[in-house]
Design a protein around this motif. Structure first.
Motif, PDB file in Angstrom:
ATOM      1  N   GLN A 166      24.096  84.393  76.111  1.00 28.11           N
ATOM      2  CA  GLN A 166      24.059  84.371  77.588  1.00 28.11           C
ATOM      3  C   GLN A 166      22.666  84.751  78.081  1.00 28.11           C
ATOM      4  N   ILE A 167      22.083  85.773  77.449  1.00 31.74           N
ATOM      5  CA  ILE A 167      20.732  86.213  77.847  1.00 31.74           C
ATOM      6  C   ILE A 167      19.726  85.084  77.642  1.00 31.74           C
TER       7      ILE A 167
ATOM      8  N   GLY B  66      20.332  81.882  77.537  1.00 30.31           N
ATOM      9  CA  GLY B  66      20.606  80.849  78.544  1.00 30.31           C
ATOM     10  C   GLY B  66      20.022  81.218  79.894  1.00 30.31           C
ATOM     11  N   PHE B  67      20.221  82.455  80.266  1.00 31.50           N
ATOM     12  CA  PHE B  67      19.724  82.918  81.566  1.00 31.50           C
ATOM     13  C   PHE B  67      18.195  82.897  81.610  1.00 31.50           C
TER      14      PHE B  67
ATOM     15  N   ALA C  38      16.977  79.432  81.894  1.00 25.84           N
ATOM     16  CA  ALA C  38      17.178  78.973  83.279  1.00 25.84           C
ATOM     17  C   ALA C  38      16.084  79.527  84.188  1.00 25.84           C
ATOM     18  N   ILE C  39      15.743  80.799  83.987  1.00 27.45           N
ATOM     19  CA  ILE C  39      14.686  81.409  84.813  1.00 27.45           C
ATOM     20  C   ILE C  39      13.362  80.680  84.604  1.00 27.45           C
TER      21      ILE C  39
ATOM     22  N   ILE D 111      12.799  77.632  83.514  1.00 23.41           N
ATOM     23  CA  ILE D 111      12.831  76.270  84.073  1.00 23.41           C
ATOM     24  C   ILE D 111      12.768  76.319  85.604  1.00 23.41           C
ATOM     25  N   LEU D 112      13.568  77.226  86.168  1.00 25.99           N
ATOM     26  CA  LEU D 112      13.576  77.315  87.637  1.00 25.99           C
ATOM     27  C   LEU D 112      12.232  77.789  88.173  1.00 25.99           C
TER      28      LEU D 112
ATOM     29  N   TRP E 130      10.854  77.691  91.850  1.00 23.46           N
ATOM     30  CA  TRP E 130      10.259  78.830  92.553  1.00 23.46           C
ATOM     31  C   TRP E 130       8.777  78.638  92.842  1.00 23.46           C
TER      32      TRP E 130
ATOM     33  N   SER F  48      28.600  78.958  81.320  1.00 24.24           N
ATOM     34  CA  SER F  48      27.335  79.529  81.822  1.00 24.24           C
ATOM     35  C   SER F  48      26.199  78.541  81.636  1.00 24.24           C
ATOM     36  N   TRP F  49      26.147  77.945  80.448  1.00 26.55           N
ATOM     37  CA  TRP F  49      25.065  76.987  80.160  1.00 26.55           C
ATOM     38  C   TRP F  49      25.206  75.729  81.026  1.00 26.55           C
TER      39      TRP F  49
ATOM     40  N   ALA G 242      23.861  76.726  84.299  1.00 27.47           N
ATOM     41  CA  ALA G 242      22.391  76.849  84.216  1.00 27.47           C
ATOM     42  C   ALA G 242      21.741  75.464  84.216  1.00 27.47           C
TER      43      ALA G 242
ATOM     44  N   ILE H  32      22.018  73.910  87.690  1.00 30.47           N
ATOM     45  CA  ILE H  32      21.031  74.486  88.632  1.00 30.47           C
ATOM     46  C   ILE H  32      19.642  73.909  88.337  1.00 30.47           C
ATOM     47  N   CYS H  33      19.307  73.836  87.044  1.00 27.61           N
ATOM     48  CA  CYS H  33      17.982  73.316  86.658  1.00 27.61           C
ATOM     49  C   CYS H  33      17.828  71.858  87.082  1.00 27.61           C
TER      50      CYS H  33
ATOM     51  N   PHE I 261      12.902  85.895  89.540  1.00 30.71           N
ATOM     52  CA  PHE I 261      13.934  86.550  88.713  1.00 30.71           C
ATOM     53  C   PHE I 261      15.164  86.888  89.559  1.00 30.71           C
TER      54      PHE I 261
ATOM     55  N   GLY J 137      15.964  85.920  92.604  1.00 32.76           N
ATOM     56  CA  GLY J 137      16.541  84.733  93.246  1.00 32.76           C
ATOM     57  C   GLY J 137      17.393  83.936  92.278  1.00 32.76           C
ATOM     58  N   THR J 138      16.907  83.808  91.049  1.00 31.35           N
ATOM     59  CA  THR J 138      17.680  83.080  90.033  1.00 31.35           C
ATOM     60  C   THR J 138      18.980  83.826  89.734  1.00 31.35           C
ATOM     61  N   ILE J 139      18.902  85.142  89.683  1.00 32.70           N
ATOM     62  CA  ILE J 139      20.123  85.935  89.439  1.00 32.70           C
ATOM     63  C   ILE J 139      21.165  85.631  90.509  1.00 32.70           C
TER      64      ILE J 139
ATOM     65  N   ILE K  57      21.430  82.977  92.558  1.00 33.87           N
ATOM     66  CA  ILE K  57      21.941  81.592  92.495  1.00 33.87           C
ATOM     67  C   ILE K  57      22.887  81.424  91.293  1.00 33.87           C
ATOM     68  N   TYR K  58      22.467  81.997  90.175  1.00 37.44           N
ATOM     69  CA  TYR K  58      23.241  81.877  88.930  1.00 37.44           C
ATOM     70  C   TYR K  58      24.607  82.542  89.081  1.00 37.44           C
TER      71      TYR K  58
ATOM     72  N   PRO L 280      32.425  82.172  84.574  1.00 34.80           N
ATOM     73  CA  PRO L 280      31.984  82.952  83.401  1.00 34.80           C
ATOM     74  C   PRO L 280      31.813  84.437  83.733  1.00 34.80           C
TER      75      PRO L 280
ATOM     76  N   THR M 269      29.282  88.042  79.956  1.00 36.35           N
ATOM     77  CA  THR M 269      28.343  87.387  80.883  1.00 36.35           C
ATOM     78  C   THR M 269      27.689  88.420  81.796  1.00 36.35           C
TER      79      THR M 269
ATOM     80  N   LEU N  89      23.635  89.790  81.976  1.00 37.05           N
ATOM     81  CA  LEU N  89      22.794  89.780  83.186  1.00 37.05           C
ATOM     82  C   LEU N  89      22.293  91.186  83.508  1.00 37.05           C
TER      83      LEU N  89
END
Lengths: 166, 267
Positions: free
Chosen positions: A11-12, A14-15, A18-19, A21-22, A27, B51-52, B55, B58-59, B105, B107-109, B111-112, B128, B134, B138
Protein backbone atom coordinates in the motif's frame (compact mmCIF):
# COMPACT_ATOMS: atom_id res chain seq x y z
CA UNK A 1 -8.58 -6.88 10.79
CA UNK A 2 -5.14 -8.38 11.30
CA UNK A 3 -2.17 -6.34 10.13
CA UNK A 4 -0.09 -7.77 7.31
CA UNK A 5 3.31 -6.24 6.73
CA UNK A 6 3.27 -7.25 3.05
CA UNK A 7 -0.01 -5.47 2.45
CA UNK A 8 1.13 -2.38 4.35
CA UNK A 9 4.36 -2.13 2.36
CA UNK A 10 2.52 -2.68 -0.91
CA UNK A 11 0.00 0.00 0.00
CA UNK A 12 2.85 2.38 0.88
CA UNK A 13 4.56 1.67 -2.44
CA UNK A 14 1.30 2.24 -4.30
CA UNK A 15 0.68 5.49 -2.49
CA UNK A 16 4.22 6.75 -3.05
CA UNK A 17 4.04 5.91 -6.76
CA UNK A 18 0.73 7.76 -6.94
CA UNK A 19 2.32 10.78 -5.23
CA UNK A 20 5.27 10.77 -7.64
CA UNK A 21 3.01 10.50 -10.69
CA UNK A 22 0.57 13.11 -9.41
CA UNK A 23 3.43 15.42 -8.50
CA UNK A 24 4.74 15.14 -12.05
CA UNK A 25 1.43 15.32 -13.90
CA UNK A 26 -0.87 17.27 -11.62
CA UNK A 27 0.59 19.19 -8.75
CA UNK A 28 3.67 20.79 -10.26
CA UNK A 29 2.44 21.61 -13.80
CA UNK A 30 -1.06 22.60 -12.81
CA UNK A 31 0.03 24.63 -9.77
CA UNK A 32 2.64 26.42 -11.88
CA UNK A 33 -0.02 27.00 -14.52
CA UNK A 34 -2.33 28.42 -11.86
CA UNK A 35 0.51 30.68 -10.72
CA UNK A 36 1.23 31.67 -14.33
CA UNK A 37 -2.43 32.43 -14.92
CA UNK A 38 -2.60 34.37 -11.65
CA UNK A 39 0.43 36.42 -12.70
CA UNK A 40 -0.97 36.93 -16.19
CA UNK A 41 -4.33 38.08 -14.84
CA UNK A 42 -2.56 40.36 -12.37
CA UNK A 43 -0.38 41.78 -15.16
CA UNK A 44 -3.44 42.30 -17.35
CA UNK A 45 -5.29 44.01 -14.53
CA UNK A 46 -2.24 46.18 -13.91
CA UNK A 47 -2.13 47.03 -17.63
CA UNK A 48 -5.84 47.84 -17.60
CA UNK A 49 -5.35 50.06 -14.53
CA UNK A 50 -2.41 51.77 -16.22
CA UNK A 51 -4.43 52.25 -19.42
CA UNK A 52 -7.34 53.57 -17.40
CA UNK A 53 -5.04 55.96 -15.56
CA UNK A 54 -3.53 57.14 -18.87
CA UNK A 55 -6.99 57.51 -20.40
CA UNK A 56 -8.07 59.52 -17.35
CA UNK A 57 -5.03 61.73 -17.68
CA UNK A 58 -5.66 62.13 -21.41
CA UNK A 59 -9.29 62.93 -20.76
CA UNK A 60 -8.33 65.52 -18.16
CA UNK A 61 -5.81 66.92 -20.62
CA UNK A 62 -8.47 67.10 -23.33
CA UNK A 63 -10.88 68.73 -20.93
CA UNK A 64 -8.29 71.35 -20.04
CA UNK A 65 -7.49 71.90 -23.69
CA UNK A 66 -11.19 72.15 -24.54
CA UNK A 67 -11.65 74.68 -21.77
CA UNK A 68 -8.66 76.62 -23.05
CA UNK A 69 -10.02 76.50 -26.60
CA UNK A 70 -13.42 77.54 -25.30
CA UNK A 71 -12.04 80.52 -23.37
CA UNK A 72 -9.80 81.41 -26.31
CA UNK A 73 -12.77 81.30 -28.66
CA UNK A 74 -14.79 83.42 -26.27
CA UNK A 75 -11.96 85.93 -26.03
CA UNK A 76 -11.58 86.00 -29.82
CA UNK A 77 -15.30 86.52 -30.28
CA UNK A 78 -15.25 89.28 -27.68
CA UNK A 79 -12.25 90.84 -29.36
CA UNK A 80 -13.92 90.59 -32.76
CA UNK A 81 -17.09 92.08 -31.34
CA UNK A 82 -15.12 94.93 -29.84
CA UNK A 83 -13.29 95.43 -33.12
CA UNK A 84 -16.61 95.35 -34.92
CA UNK A 85 -18.00 97.88 -32.49
CA UNK A 86 -14.98 100.12 -33.03
CA UNK A 87 -15.25 99.75 -36.78
CA UNK A 88 -18.96 100.47 -36.67
CA UNK A 89 -18.30 103.56 -34.59
CA UNK A 90 -15.58 104.65 -36.99
CA UNK A 91 -17.86 104.04 -39.94
CA UNK A 92 -20.60 105.95 -38.17
CA UNK A 93 -18.21 108.81 -37.40
CA UNK A 94 -16.95 108.87 -40.96
CA UNK A 95 -20.50 108.77 -42.27
CA UNK A 96 -21.51 111.50 -39.84
CA UNK A 97 -18.56 113.66 -40.92
CA UNK A 98 -19.24 113.03 -44.56
CA UNK A 99 -22.89 113.88 -44.04
CA UNK A 100 -21.88 117.03 -42.22
CA UNK A 101 -19.52 117.95 -45.03
CA UNK A 102 -22.21 117.23 -47.60
CA UNK A 103 -24.73 119.28 -45.65
CA UNK A 104 -22.23 122.12 -45.17
CA UNK A 105 -21.27 122.02 -48.80
CA UNK A 106 -24.92 121.92 -49.82
CA UNK A 107 -25.64 124.84 -47.55
CA UNK A 108 -22.71 126.73 -48.99
CA UNK A 109 -23.89 125.88 -52.51
CA UNK A 110 -27.40 126.91 -51.64
CA UNK A 111 -26.10 130.13 -50.05
CA UNK A 112 -24.02 130.81 -53.10
CA UNK A 113 -26.92 130.07 -55.39
CA UNK A 114 -29.19 132.23 -53.29
CA UNK A 115 -26.68 135.06 -53.45
CA UNK A 116 -26.32 134.55 -57.15
CA UNK A 117 -30.06 134.39 -57.52
CA UNK A 118 -30.42 137.53 -55.48
CA UNK A 119 -27.88 139.33 -57.59
CA UNK A 120 -29.63 138.05 -60.69
CA UNK A 121 -32.97 139.05 -59.31
CA UNK A 122 -31.73 142.48 -58.40
CA UNK A 123 -30.32 142.93 -61.84
CA UNK A 124 -33.55 141.71 -63.37
CA UNK A 125 -35.60 143.97 -61.13
CA UNK A 126 -33.41 146.91 -61.99
CA UNK A 127 -33.72 146.23 -65.68
CA UNK A 128 -37.42 145.79 -65.43
CA UNK A 129 -37.82 148.91 -63.36
CA UNK A 130 -35.80 150.94 -65.83
CA UNK A 131 -37.75 149.63 -68.72
CA UNK A 132 -40.97 150.21 -66.85
CA UNK A 133 -40.03 153.64 -65.70
CA UNK A 134 -38.83 154.55 -69.17
CA UNK A 135 -42.12 153.52 -70.60
CA UNK A 136 -44.03 155.35 -67.92
CA UNK A 137 -42.26 158.64 -68.16
CA UNK A 138 -41.41 158.24 -71.78
CA UNK A 139 -37.96 159.34 -71.23
CA UNK A 140 -34.89 157.48 -71.43
CA UNK A 141 -32.83 157.81 -68.43
CA UNK A 142 -29.14 157.74 -68.39
CA UNK A 143 -28.40 154.14 -68.16
CA UNK A 144 -25.62 154.43 -65.65
CA UNK A 145 -27.47 156.85 -63.48
CA UNK A 146 -30.62 154.90 -63.76
CA UNK A 147 -28.99 151.75 -62.80
CA UNK A 148 -27.36 153.30 -59.88
CA UNK A 149 -30.58 154.88 -58.79
CA UNK A 150 -32.54 151.69 -59.10
CA UNK A 151 -29.90 149.68 -57.39
CA UNK A 152 -29.97 152.06 -54.49
CA UNK A 153 -33.70 151.84 -54.40
CA UNK A 154 -33.61 148.10 -54.42
CA UNK A 155 -31.11 148.06 -51.62
CA UNK A 156 -33.24 150.38 -49.58
CA UNK A 157 -36.24 148.27 -50.32
CA UNK A 158 -34.38 145.19 -49.18
CA UNK A 159 -33.24 146.90 -46.05
CA UNK A 160 -36.83 147.93 -45.44
CA UNK A 161 -36.29 151.64 -45.70
CA UNK A 162 -38.97 152.05 -48.27
CA UNK A 163 -42.39 151.69 -46.67
CA UNK A 164 -44.63 148.91 -47.85
CA UNK A 165 -41.86 147.10 -49.66
CA UNK A 166 -40.22 144.34 -48.03
CA UNK B 1 -32.26 -12.82 -7.67
CA UNK B 2 -28.83 -14.32 -7.78
CA UNK B 3 -27.20 -11.07 -6.74
CA UNK B 4 -29.44 -10.41 -3.74
CA UNK B 5 -29.12 -13.95 -2.44
CA UNK B 6 -25.41 -13.75 -3.00
CA UNK B 7 -25.22 -10.46 -1.13
CA UNK B 8 -27.04 -11.84 1.90
CA UNK B 9 -24.96 -15.02 1.82
CA UNK B 10 -21.71 -13.09 1.53
CA UNK B 11 -22.70 -10.66 4.26
CA UNK B 12 -23.60 -13.52 6.56
CA UNK B 13 -20.29 -15.23 5.89
CA UNK B 14 -18.38 -12.02 6.49
CA UNK B 15 -20.34 -11.43 9.65
CA UNK B 16 -19.11 -14.75 10.91
CA UNK B 17 -15.52 -13.67 10.21
CA UNK B 18 -15.84 -10.17 11.63
CA UNK B 19 -17.35 -7.00 10.30
CA UNK B 20 -19.97 -7.75 7.64
CA UNK B 21 -19.37 -6.20 4.28
CA UNK B 22 -21.01 -6.24 0.87
CA UNK B 23 -19.45 -8.55 -1.69
CA UNK B 24 -17.32 -6.94 -4.31
CA UNK B 25 -16.43 -8.21 -7.76
CA UNK B 26 -13.29 -9.90 -6.44
CA UNK B 27 -15.16 -11.85 -3.77
CA UNK B 28 -17.80 -12.82 -6.33
CA UNK B 29 -15.07 -13.97 -8.71
CA UNK B 30 -13.41 -15.84 -5.88
CA UNK B 31 -16.65 -17.63 -5.06
CA UNK B 32 -17.00 -18.78 -8.64
CA UNK B 33 -13.38 -19.31 -9.61
CA UNK B 34 -11.71 -19.66 -6.25
CA UNK B 35 -9.34 -22.27 -7.47
CA UNK B 36 -7.79 -20.03 -10.10
CA UNK B 37 -4.47 -18.81 -8.70
CA UNK B 38 -4.85 -15.22 -9.94
CA UNK B 39 -8.32 -14.91 -8.45
CA UNK B 40 -7.06 -16.36 -5.17
CA UNK B 41 -4.19 -13.89 -5.17
CA UNK B 42 -6.54 -10.99 -5.94
CA UNK B 43 -8.88 -12.08 -3.18
CA UNK B 44 -6.08 -12.21 -0.66
CA UNK B 45 -4.84 -8.79 -1.78
CA UNK B 46 -8.22 -7.26 -2.56
CA UNK B 47 -7.60 -4.07 -0.55
CA UNK B 48 -4.31 -3.56 -2.33
CA UNK B 49 -5.99 -4.25 -5.69
CA UNK B 50 -8.71 -1.68 -5.02
CA UNK B 51 -6.15 0.85 -3.69
CA UNK B 52 -3.99 0.45 -6.78
CA UNK B 53 -7.06 0.68 -9.01
CA UNK B 54 -7.94 3.98 -7.37
CA UNK B 55 -4.35 5.23 -7.55
CA UNK B 56 -4.23 4.38 -11.28
CA UNK B 57 -7.60 6.04 -11.83
CA UNK B 58 -6.44 9.24 -10.10
CA UNK B 59 -3.18 9.22 -12.09
CA UNK B 60 -5.07 8.73 -15.37
CA UNK B 61 -7.41 11.62 -14.59
CA UNK B 62 -4.42 13.81 -13.64
CA UNK B 63 -2.61 12.81 -16.84
CA UNK B 64 -5.66 13.58 -19.00
CA UNK B 65 -5.93 17.00 -17.36
CA UNK B 66 -2.17 17.52 -17.75
CA UNK B 67 -1.95 16.35 -21.36
CA UNK B 68 -4.21 18.97 -22.91
CA UNK B 69 -3.55 21.73 -20.43
CA UNK B 70 -4.07 25.28 -21.63
CA UNK B 71 -3.88 28.66 -20.00
CA UNK B 72 -7.62 29.00 -20.46
CA UNK B 73 -8.89 25.79 -18.87
CA UNK B 74 -11.96 23.85 -19.83
CA UNK B 75 -13.74 20.69 -18.78
CA UNK B 76 -11.52 18.24 -16.95
CA UNK B 77 -8.62 20.65 -16.49
CA UNK B 78 -11.02 23.12 -14.90
CA UNK B 79 -12.22 20.54 -12.42
CA UNK B 80 -8.73 19.25 -11.58
CA UNK B 81 -7.44 22.81 -11.18
CA UNK B 82 -10.36 23.60 -8.87
CA UNK B 83 -9.48 20.62 -6.67
CA UNK B 84 -5.77 21.39 -6.73
CA UNK B 85 -6.19 25.06 -5.96
CA UNK B 86 -8.64 24.36 -3.13
CA UNK B 87 -6.23 21.91 -1.54
CA UNK B 88 -3.29 24.25 -2.09
CA UNK B 89 -5.20 27.05 -0.36
CA UNK B 90 -6.19 24.66 2.43
CA UNK B 91 -2.60 23.57 3.10
CA UNK B 92 -1.03 27.01 2.70
CA UNK B 93 -3.80 28.43 4.89
CA UNK B 94 -2.55 26.30 7.79
CA UNK B 95 1.19 26.09 7.07
CA UNK B 96 1.60 29.48 5.43
CA UNK B 97 2.99 30.19 1.97
CA UNK B 98 6.25 28.36 2.81
CA UNK B 99 4.22 25.22 3.51
CA UNK B 100 3.15 25.00 -0.15
CA UNK B 101 5.87 22.41 -0.74
CA UNK B 102 3.77 19.94 1.30
CA UNK B 103 0.70 20.45 -0.88
CA UNK B 104 1.46 17.57 -3.28
CA UNK B 105 1.78 15.09 -0.40
CA UNK B 106 -1.16 16.31 1.68
CA UNK B 107 -3.33 17.00 -1.35
CA UNK B 108 -2.70 13.52 -2.71
CA UNK B 109 -3.58 12.05 0.69
CA UNK B 110 -6.92 13.84 0.63
CA UNK B 111 -7.79 12.85 -2.94
CA UNK B 112 -6.63 9.27 -2.39
CA UNK B 113 -8.54 8.78 0.86
CA UNK B 114 -11.62 10.54 -0.51
CA UNK B 115 -11.69 8.28 -3.58
CA UNK B 116 -11.08 5.17 -1.48
CA UNK B 117 -13.92 6.14 0.86
CA UNK B 118 -16.27 6.75 -2.06
CA UNK B 119 -15.24 3.64 -3.94
CA UNK B 120 -17.11 1.42 -1.48
CA UNK B 121 -20.37 3.12 -2.44
CA UNK B 122 -20.09 1.85 -6.02
CA UNK B 123 -21.77 -1.54 -6.32
CA UNK B 124 -19.21 -4.31 -6.79
CA UNK B 125 -16.39 -2.20 -5.35
CA UNK B 126 -14.92 -1.83 -1.90
CA UNK B 127 -13.52 0.94 0.27
CA UNK B 128 -9.89 -0.05 0.89
CA UNK B 129 -9.95 2.33 3.87
CA UNK B 130 -12.27 -0.10 5.64
CA UNK B 131 -9.17 -2.25 6.04
CA UNK B 132 -6.63 -1.37 8.70
CA UNK B 133 -3.64 -2.20 6.49
CA UNK B 134 -4.57 0.64 4.13
CA UNK B 135 -5.07 3.25 6.82
CA UNK B 136 -1.94 2.17 8.69
CA UNK B 137 0.14 2.46 5.54
CA UNK B 138 -1.08 6.02 4.98
CA UNK B 139 -0.51 6.95 8.63
CA UNK B 140 2.99 5.46 8.49
CA UNK B 141 3.76 7.60 5.43
CA UNK B 142 2.57 10.70 7.28
CA UNK B 143 4.54 9.73 10.39
CA UNK B 144 7.83 9.24 8.57
CA UNK B 145 7.41 12.33 6.41
CA UNK B 146 6.65 14.45 9.48
CA UNK B 147 9.72 13.11 11.32
CA UNK B 148 11.88 13.61 8.22
CA UNK B 149 10.61 17.18 7.85
CA UNK B 150 11.34 17.82 11.53
CA UNK B 151 14.88 16.46 11.23
CA UNK B 152 15.52 18.42 8.06
CA UNK B 153 14.11 21.74 9.19
CA UNK B 154 15.24 21.65 12.82
CA UNK B 155 18.46 19.65 12.47
CA UNK B 156 19.30 16.70 14.71
CA UNK B 157 19.94 18.89 17.77
CA UNK B 158 16.82 20.95 17.16
CA UNK B 159 14.77 17.79 16.61
CA UNK B 160 16.03 16.28 19.89
CA UNK B 161 15.39 19.60 21.64
CA UNK B 162 11.86 19.56 20.21
CA UNK B 163 11.34 16.04 21.54
CA UNK B 164 12.69 17.20 24.91
CA UNK B 165 10.22 20.08 24.99
CA UNK B 166 12.75 22.82 24.06
CA UNK B 167 14.29 23.20 27.53
CA UNK B 168 15.39 26.78 28.31
CA UNK B 169 15.78 26.93 32.09
CA UNK B 170 16.46 24.63 35.03
CA UNK B 171 12.85 23.62 35.47
CA UNK B 172 12.36 22.66 31.82
CA UNK B 173 15.69 20.79 31.86
CA UNK B 174 14.48 18.88 34.91
CA UNK B 175 11.31 18.01 32.97
CA UNK B 176 13.27 16.58 30.02
CA UNK B 177 13.18 12.95 31.28
CA UNK B 178 9.41 13.21 31.43
CA UNK B 179 9.01 15.23 28.24
CA UNK B 180 10.96 12.89 25.99
CA UNK B 181 8.81 9.79 26.61
CA UNK B 182 5.68 11.91 26.46
CA UNK B 183 6.72 13.34 23.09
CA UNK B 184 7.72 9.93 21.77
CA UNK B 185 4.39 8.46 22.81
CA UNK B 186 2.63 11.49 21.32
CA UNK B 187 4.41 11.06 18.01
CA UNK B 188 3.62 7.34 17.94
CA UNK B 189 0.03 7.95 18.92
CA UNK B 190 -0.46 10.25 15.96
CA UNK B 191 -0.33 7.58 13.22
CA UNK B 192 -2.23 5.20 15.46
CA UNK B 193 -5.07 7.68 15.96
CA UNK B 194 -5.04 8.63 12.28
CA UNK B 195 -5.27 5.06 11.07
CA UNK B 196 -7.78 3.83 13.63
CA UNK B 197 -10.09 6.82 13.21
CA UNK B 198 -10.27 6.44 9.44
CA UNK B 199 -10.55 2.67 9.57
CA UNK B 200 -13.23 2.78 12.29
CA UNK B 201 -15.39 5.35 10.56
CA UNK B 202 -15.29 3.82 7.10
CA UNK B 203 -15.77 0.30 8.44
CA UNK B 204 -18.69 1.57 10.51
CA UNK B 205 -20.45 3.14 7.55
CA UNK B 206 -19.78 0.09 5.36
CA UNK B 207 -21.19 -2.23 8.03
CA UNK B 208 -24.22 0.04 8.39
CA UNK B 209 -24.88 -0.06 4.65
CA UNK B 210 -24.31 -3.84 4.56
CA UNK B 211 -26.71 -4.43 7.43
CA UNK B 212 -29.40 -2.27 5.85
CA UNK B 213 -28.96 -3.94 2.46
CA UNK B 214 -29.48 -7.28 4.23
CA UNK B 215 -32.46 -5.85 6.07
CA UNK B 216 -33.97 -4.54 2.86
CA UNK B 217 -33.59 -7.91 1.16
CA UNK B 218 -34.98 -9.76 4.19
CA UNK B 219 -37.95 -7.37 4.41
CA UNK B 220 -39.23 -8.51 1.04
CA UNK B 221 -38.04 -12.12 1.20
CA UNK B 222 -41.59 -13.43 1.72
CA UNK B 223 -42.48 -12.04 -1.75
CA UNK B 224 -39.58 -13.92 -3.38
CA UNK B 225 -38.67 -10.88 -5.44
CA UNK B 226 -35.22 -10.46 -7.08
CA UNK B 227 -34.78 -7.10 -5.32
CA UNK B 228 -35.08 -5.82 -1.78
CA UNK B 229 -36.13 -2.53 -0.24
CA UNK B 230 -33.40 0.11 -0.68
CA UNK B 231 -33.18 0.74 3.05
CA UNK B 232 -29.47 1.55 2.75
CA UNK B 233 -30.16 4.67 0.65
CA UNK B 234 -30.12 7.22 3.51
CA UNK B 235 -26.87 5.72 4.78
CA UNK B 236 -25.27 6.08 1.34
CA UNK B 237 -25.84 9.83 1.61
CA UNK B 238 -24.52 9.69 5.14
CA UNK B 239 -21.47 7.81 3.85
CA UNK B 240 -20.91 10.51 1.21
CA UNK B 241 -20.77 13.04 4.02
CA UNK B 242 -18.69 11.03 6.50
CA UNK B 243 -16.34 9.80 3.76
CA UNK B 244 -15.58 13.40 2.81
CA UNK B 245 -15.27 14.47 6.43
CA UNK B 246 -12.92 11.60 7.27
CA UNK B 247 -10.67 12.39 4.30
CA UNK B 248 -10.65 16.02 5.40
CA UNK B 249 -9.94 15.12 9.04
CA UNK B 250 -7.03 12.86 8.06
CA UNK B 251 -5.56 15.59 5.84
CA UNK B 252 -6.19 18.35 8.36
CA UNK B 253 -4.55 16.43 11.21
CA UNK B 254 -1.59 15.49 9.00
CA UNK B 255 -1.19 19.17 8.09
CA UNK B 256 -1.32 20.12 11.77
CA UNK B 257 1.33 17.48 12.57
CA UNK B 258 3.58 19.13 9.98
CA UNK B 259 2.79 22.52 11.45
CA UNK B 260 3.69 21.32 14.96
CA UNK B 261 6.97 19.84 13.77
CA UNK B 262 8.12 22.85 11.74
CA UNK B 263 9.88 25.84 13.35
CA UNK B 264 7.04 28.07 14.55
CA UNK B 265 8.66 31.36 13.60
CA UNK B 266 9.03 30.25 10.00
CA UNK B 267 5.53 28.79 9.48
Amino acid sequence: MGLELGQIITQIIGFLIAIVILKKFAWKPLLSMLEERRNKIKAEFDTIDEERRKTGELQADYQTKLKEIDSLTRAKIQEAAQEGQIMANQIKEIARNEAKEIVTKAREDIGRDVEKAKVQLRDDVVNMTIQLTGKLIGEKLDSVKDKDLVARLVDEMRKGKVEGFK
Amino acid sequence: MFLTEEIVKQAAEKAKEGAPELPNFITLLYDKFGKVAVIGFMHHWENVVFSWMIAILICVVAYLAYRKRTLIPGGLQNFVELVIETLDNFVSGILGPAGRKFTPFLGTIFIYIFCMNMFGLIPGMKSPTSNLNTTVSLAVCVFFYVQYTGLRSLGIVGYLAHMAGNPRDVVTWLLVPINIPIHVIEELAKPLSLSLRLFGNITGEDVLITVFVGLGVSALSFLHLPVGLPLQLPFIFLALLTGTIQALVFTLLSTIYFSLMLPHDEY
